[in-house]
Design a protein around this motif. Structure first.
Motif, PDB file in Angstrom:
ATOM      1  N   PRO A 162      59.457  12.113  20.861  1.00  0.00           N
ATOM      2  CA  PRO A 162      58.215  11.374  21.121  1.00  0.00           C
ATOM      3  C   PRO A 162      58.298  10.456  22.324  1.00  0.00           C
ATOM      4  N   LEU A 163      59.494   9.946  22.642  1.00  0.00           N
ATOM      5  CA  LEU A 163      59.634   9.105  23.829  1.00  0.00           C
ATOM      6  C   LEU A 163      59.388   9.911  25.097  1.00  0.00           C
ATOM      7  N   ARG A 222      63.273   3.706  29.422  1.00  0.00           N
ATOM      8  CA  ARG A 222      62.458   3.843  28.217  1.00  0.00           C
ATOM      9  C   ARG A 222      62.745   5.157  27.513  1.00  0.00           C
ATOM     10  N   LEU A 223      62.866   6.233  28.279  1.00  0.00           N
ATOM     11  CA  LEU A 223      63.156   7.543  27.709  1.00  0.00           C
ATOM     12  C   LEU A 223      64.492   7.536  26.969  1.00  0.00           C
ATOM     13  N   GLY A 277      66.423  18.283  23.094  1.00  0.00           N
ATOM     14  CA  GLY A 277      65.855  19.339  23.927  1.00  0.00           C
ATOM     15  C   GLY A 277      64.967  18.848  25.041  1.00  0.00           C
ATOM     16  N   ALA A 278      64.897  17.516  25.216  1.00  0.00           N
ATOM     17  CA  ALA A 278      63.989  16.962  26.218  1.00  0.00           C
ATOM     18  C   ALA A 278      64.506  17.134  27.635  1.00  0.00           C
ATOM     19  N   GLU A 279      65.733  17.663  27.773  1.00  0.00           N
ATOM     20  CA  GLU A 279      66.250  17.861  29.125  1.00  0.00           C
ATOM     21  C   GLU A 279      65.400  18.838  29.920  1.00  0.00           C
ATOM     22  N   GLN A 280      64.638  19.683  29.230  1.00  0.00           N
ATOM     23  CA  GLN A 280      63.800  20.637  29.938  1.00  0.00           C
ATOM     24  C   GLN A 280      62.622  19.973  30.630  1.00  0.00           C
TER      25      GLN A 280
END
Length: 496
Positions: free
Chosen positions: A237-238, A126-127, A198-201
């Motif tokens: 947002p995911l 989903r991500l 930047g969601a890797e954090q």
């Protein structure tokens, strides 16, 4: 008017009635809906602090960055006291709630990290916004890692596993199912998008522990966990929705059954709830519905915050027993449909035209219906929302920094850790294979030539993307080799 000054979950009132949620019914979930600027945030603040005062810890996402005031006592004023008198609150005791701030980026709170193994294949798919075929590859990847005892601790592990699946796809296909190079390439491109957001954090060790969300302070008040999500919501947002779904899954998997308790053990607020269901695969929506239906027996209340009841699937909407509806505007046919849908979710009040009232509500007013002590929905009432005991609006950065520094969790998640995992195991296997193939190689030039020939077996697309991702430093807790593994309801790994 009834004196409900001591009602622990008072929402508000009018000239003839006050409305409060029954603590025993608070785990029957709820909905806070209304257009932007109609008062949803204040209602959310009132409920979150009321649960805290009842001894119930909560988690509240702060998407606009204006919720931090719950940590500080409000300021007395004549206007505030007038509102308190109107709703039957009486004299107010202004105070803040014990608050812990969290932030995926580690700037406005303690770093909040998850792990690939904990997130599981369904939420990871989903991500990454994968289709059904690509999600099947992620399922295979997790299964291969499980069977070999390889820990999935970070995105290096994920990329290494993707390369391994590419190299071994003929053998893997015989046992687990077809693995196409095209699907692997699509997953790599999705990873590249995630890196750009930047969601890797979000991923890393030490990973967050559920126990850290379930705390009370020395006075028995529940801790308000504020997830600072302004940046995360804008950039990914995911990722924001996956964090809340992970927490929902963890609560369901780890908490014991409590039956009909006097009050909830934990309350989770889903702000911008439409993100959970917009373009979400039906299989995941079905899982969410199942968890929401069953989790109340674990003493967990789930409250969805969104603009329109239409944002929530009907199968889930029917499970939300406590409802607060702020104003909706009906300028389009869809808006009119939303107003009718909202009106139809309430038990009718013969003295109130619910549909017309929804469009006429002022800021800080709402239509409210809650469950009584027997679990029966009360008739809808038009009320004023009570003022919160804490500050309306954010605290300043110095105050936030002081609270973070004084938190009992200060320093616990500040430093990244890096354990041996699938990446290191597969890298060691590759190095060993290279050295064993031609032991007579002695010069550096020959060794480089040999390594280059071996790496040509990986497609150029995957190799380029692997290099692009080499800068990531994302870690995730995995399961230990040799331990029996089972899947949680949302696909995360569970040790048994």
């Amino acid at each position: 008017m009834p004196d409900l000054q001591r009602a622990p979950l008072l929402i508000g009132g009018n000239d003839s009635v006050s409305v409060a949620i029954e603590p025993r019914m608070a785990n029957r979930h709820g909905l806070i809906a209304g257009a932007t600027g109609t008062g949803k945030t204040i209602t959310l603040q009132v409920l979150a602090q009321s649960f805290s005062q009842l001894g119930v810890p909560v988690l509240v996402p702060d998407i606009k960055g204006d919720f931090s005031g719950i940590a500080k006592a409000g300021t007395a004023s004549e206007k505030l006291q007038q509102r308190a008198d109107k709703v039957g609150l009486g004299s107010m005791t202004l105070c803040g709630a014990p608050t812990v701030f969290w932030d995926v980026f580690g700037k406005q709170g303690h770093p909040l990290r998850l792990t690939l193994a904990e997130l599981g294949p369904m939420l990871l798919s989903r991500l990454l916004n994968l289709n059904e075929t690509q999600s099947g590859i992620i399922d295979i990847l997790f299964r291969v890692a499980d069977d070999n005892g390889w820990l999935l601790l970070d995105l290096k592990d994920l990329r290494s596993m993707l390369s391994y699946l590419h190299e071994q796809r003929a053998e893997i296909g015989k046992r687990y199912g077809n693995v196409s190079a095209a699907s692997l390439g699509a997953i790599q491109r999705a990873l590249l998008r995630l890196d750009g957001e930047g969601a890797e954090q979000l991923f890393g060790e030490p990973a967050i522990s559920l126990d850290d969300f379930l705390q009370t302070d020395e006075h028995g008040q529940g801790v308000v966990n504020v997830l600072h999500a302004a940046q995360l919501y804008q950039t990914s947002p995911l990722a924001y929705s996956c964090i809340l779904l992970w927490l929902l899954s963890e609560l369901f998997e780890q908490l014991p059954e409590v039956g009909d308790a006097d009050k909830p053990r934990f309350v989770l607020f889903f702000d911008e709830a439409h993100l959970l269901f917009s373009d979400t695969p039906k299989a995941l929506v079905d899982r969410i519905e199942q968890v929401v239906r069953l989790i109340r027996s674990k003493g967990v209340g789930v409250y969805f915050v969104t603009q329109s009841p239409l944002d929530v699937p009907e199968s889930i909407l029917g499970q939300l027993g406590n409802r607060v509806q702020h104003a909706l505007r009906a300028f389009t046919p869809r808006d009119q449909k939303a107003v009718r849908a909202a009106a139809q979710t309430f038990r009718a009040n013969p003295e109130l035209d619910t549909e017309s009232a929804i469009m006429a509500l002022g800021v800080g007013e709402a239509l409210v219906s809650v469950l009584d002590a027997k679990g029966t929905p009360g008739i809808v009432q038009q009320i004023l929302i009570r003022p919160p005991d804490s500050q309306m609006g954010p605290i300043d950065e110095a105050e936030r920094a002081a609270l973070i520094e004084a938190s009992p969790l200060a320093g616990a998640y500040d430093h990244l850790e890096d354990r041996e995992s699938a990446y290191e195991v597969l890298q060691a296997r590759a190095d060993k294979a290279l050295s064993a193939e031609k032991p007579e190689v002695t010069t550096q030039a020959q060794a480089r030539k040999k390594r280059g020939a071996a790496e040509k077996s990986i497609s150029q697309e995957l190799a380029d993307m692997f290099s692009a991702f080499g800068r990531s430093a994302m870690r995730s807790v995995g399961t230990q080799a040799g331990r029996a593994i089972v899947r949680g309801i949302l696909g995360s790994l569970r040790s048994k």
